[in-house]
Design an enzyme around this catalytic site. Structure first.
Site, PDB file in Angstrom:
ATOM      1  N   PHE A 158      -0.152 -12.449  43.560  1.00 38.67           N
ATOM      2  CA  PHE A 158      -0.627 -11.593  44.641  1.00 38.67           C
ATOM      3  C   PHE A 158      -2.032 -11.124  44.275  1.00 38.67           C
ATOM      4  O   PHE A 158      -2.219 -10.425  43.286  1.00 38.67           O
ATOM      5  CB  PHE A 158       0.275 -10.380  44.859  1.00 38.67           C
ATOM      6  CG  PHE A 158      -0.194  -9.511  46.002  1.00 38.67           C
ATOM      7  CD1 PHE A 158       0.173  -9.809  47.304  1.00 38.67           C
ATOM      8  CD2 PHE A 158      -1.035  -8.436  45.779  1.00 38.67           C
ATOM      9  CE1 PHE A 158      -0.277  -9.030  48.367  1.00 38.67           C
ATOM     10  CE2 PHE A 158      -1.492  -7.650  46.823  1.00 38.67           C
ATOM     11  CZ  PHE A 158      -1.116  -7.954  48.124  1.00 38.67           C
ATOM     12  N   ASP A 243      -7.223 -11.320  37.009  1.00 36.75           N
ATOM     13  CA  ASP A 243      -6.999 -10.219  37.935  1.00 36.75           C
ATOM     14  C   ASP A 243      -6.287  -9.095  37.184  1.00 36.75           C
ATOM     15  O   ASP A 243      -5.086  -9.173  36.906  1.00 36.75           O
ATOM     16  CB  ASP A 243      -6.148 -10.724  39.110  1.00 36.75           C
ATOM     17  CG  ASP A 243      -5.829  -9.639  40.135  1.00 36.75           C
ATOM     18  OD1 ASP A 243      -5.972  -8.448  39.812  1.00 36.75           O
ATOM     19  OD2 ASP A 243      -5.409  -9.986  41.249  1.00 36.75           O
ATOM     20  N   LYS A 272      -7.450  -0.172  41.513  1.00 35.65           N
ATOM     21  CA  LYS A 272      -6.305   0.720  41.336  1.00 35.65           C
ATOM     22  C   LYS A 272      -6.611   1.914  40.440  1.00 35.65           C
ATOM     23  O   LYS A 272      -7.237   2.869  40.863  1.00 35.65           O
ATOM     24  CB  LYS A 272      -5.083  -0.069  40.881  1.00 35.65           C
ATOM     25  CG  LYS A 272      -4.480  -0.923  42.000  1.00 35.65           C
ATOM     26  CD  LYS A 272      -3.124  -1.446  41.649  1.00 35.65           C
ATOM     27  CE  LYS A 272      -2.520  -2.292  42.767  1.00 35.65           C
ATOM     28  NZ  LYS A 272      -2.073  -1.519  43.932  1.00 35.65           N
TER      29      LYS A 272
END
Length: 425
Positions: A158, A243, A272
């Site tokens: 994802f 990532d 985040k």
């Protein structure tokens, strides 16, 4: 204007400040685009690892805004820095620079162990960071055997929901409504060294990896696999792009999860937890060759690297360093792992720092999330029998023990409901 008149104006902006959760949700459904479904609660304030909803109920936040609120809610130092910076200089566009922007870029290069010639590009989210990385990969097109067009990602990946990031994301339910997506992306089996060897060749522009797949249920890649990816990318001239949107900024007990393997990628994406709750992301490019791939005019952003966001990130990194939170994350994470593994009904626990996935012995994870919410705990279910925890890095052992103590009763309630006969039966 005095303080009381400002508070009155704030109440007028909210229109009905004393509205119940049900009233807010009714207004939500009438005003918000339905891409998230019905919210579970309406939250109105937070402090540390705790939040409260519109009806006054308290919750222990074990999800942290999905690994975002690194220092919990309303951290006094971060909020003071944000307020001070906004009162000084809020937005200037990237026609200009600001001291917090430059200082944060330097700090990230230091923390990542970046070699000379490395650079930083700031974004506003993880998806935007991965979109920038996708374009970086496209720029690595000149190969000895012709253009490099292939980009490799993993099954279960994802990377976001914009078109380039979505092309990297593996889940068909996310992809199919928006096809055709940008081409050239090939998904290979997760953690399969033979598949990786077969896929990476002279036509490969980049390999995108998450050191731990959070949305797939907290599944880590082996260190040997990461090192193999580095070797193959170096051999064939492909970029290794990591990532770290969910795993970075102390989440795993290291600054960045990739560091534990000893691998230096060609690029890393962040977001985040970087801003401690304030929207900010980054693309870090390692070395002069990779950093030279994107030139003026080839990418950009209006809000990326704004003074407030970069000041928030600097404050977050400062607190993590000064309070020794990396060690605390490791200790609290190990404590939670041991406690969860000892519980009946738990078949596996996958843990790196305070990113934890656990599997139940029945397909009741979504129902467990609902029952846990009723009991005052926030977590989520990335799969039918998988739960995920990504609490603030400041979570205490005592707070972790509250959840461990409540877990058996929550699971018992869920299993009883699942086995109860329906009215039709």
């Amino acid at each position: 204007m005095n303080r009381h008149s400002l508070e009155a104006r704030e109440e007028n902006l909210l229109d009905t400040p004393a509205a119940s959760g049900a009233e807010w949700l009714a207004r939500y459904s009438g005003a918000m685009l339905n891409v998230f479904g019905t919210p579970q609660r309406v939250l109105v304030r937070g402090a540390g690892a705790l939040v409260w909803d519109a009806d006054g109920k308290e919750y222990l936040d074990l999800l942290g805004g999905i690994a975002v609120n690194a220092l919990g809610h309303a951290h006094p130092f971060v909020t003071s820095v944000i307020s001070s910076q906004l009162a000084t200089l809020g937005h200037v566009s990237n026609f200009f620079a600001s001291p917090p922007q430059i200082a944060l870029a330097e700090k990230l290069l230091q923390l990542t162990g970046a070699p000379e010639g490395s650079k930083v590009f700031f974004t506003n989210s993880g998806t935007e960071s991965n979109e920038a990385a996708f374009k970086l990969a496209r720029r690595n097109a000149d190969g000895p055997d012709g253009p490099r067009r292939k980009i490799i990602a993993l099954e279960g990946a994802f990377h976001g929901r914009t078109m380039g990031a979505l092309a990297l994301t593996a889940k068909q339910a996310y992809r199919e409504p928006f096809e055709p997506l940008p081409g050239g992306v090939v998904h290979i089996p997760f953690n399969d060294a033979d598949a990786l060897r077969a896929a990476v060749d002279s036509q490969t522009a980049a390999v995108f990896l998450e050191p731990i797949q959070g949305e797939a249920g907290v599944k880590p890649l082996d260190a040997e696999y990461l090192r193999l990816a580095r070797e193959l990318c170096t051999e064939h001239g492909a970029l290794l792009i990591v990532d770290e949107v969910q795993t970075g900024v102390g989440r795993t007990g290291a600054w960045f999860a990739i560091q534990e393997s000893g691998v230096l990628p060609d690029a890393m994406t962040l977001a985040k937890g970087l801003g401690g709750g304030f929207p900010i992301g980054a693309l870090v490019t390692f070395g002069e060759k990779t950093s030279a791939l994107l030139n003026p005019g080839q990418h950009g952003t209006t809000f990326g690297g704004n003074p407030v966001g970069t000041a928030a990130a600097l404050a977050t990194l400062h607190v993590i360093e000064q309070q020794g939170l990396l060690a605390q994350v490791r200790a609290t994470g190990e404590h939670l792992k041991a406690g969860l593994a000892a519980l009946d009904g738990v078949t596996e626990v996958r843990q790196r720092g305070l990113l934890i996935g656990l599997d139940l012995d029945a397909d009741v994870a979504p129902a467990f999330v609902t029952a846990a919410l009723d009991a005052g705990f926030i977590l989520n279910a990335p799969g039918p029998r998988t739960l995920r925890l990504a609490p603030p890095l400041i979570l205490s052992v005592e707070q972790a023990d509250r959840f461990l103590a409540a877990f058996p009763a929550i699971l018992s309630t869920v299993l009883s409901a699942a086995s109860a006969p329906t009215a039709a039966e």
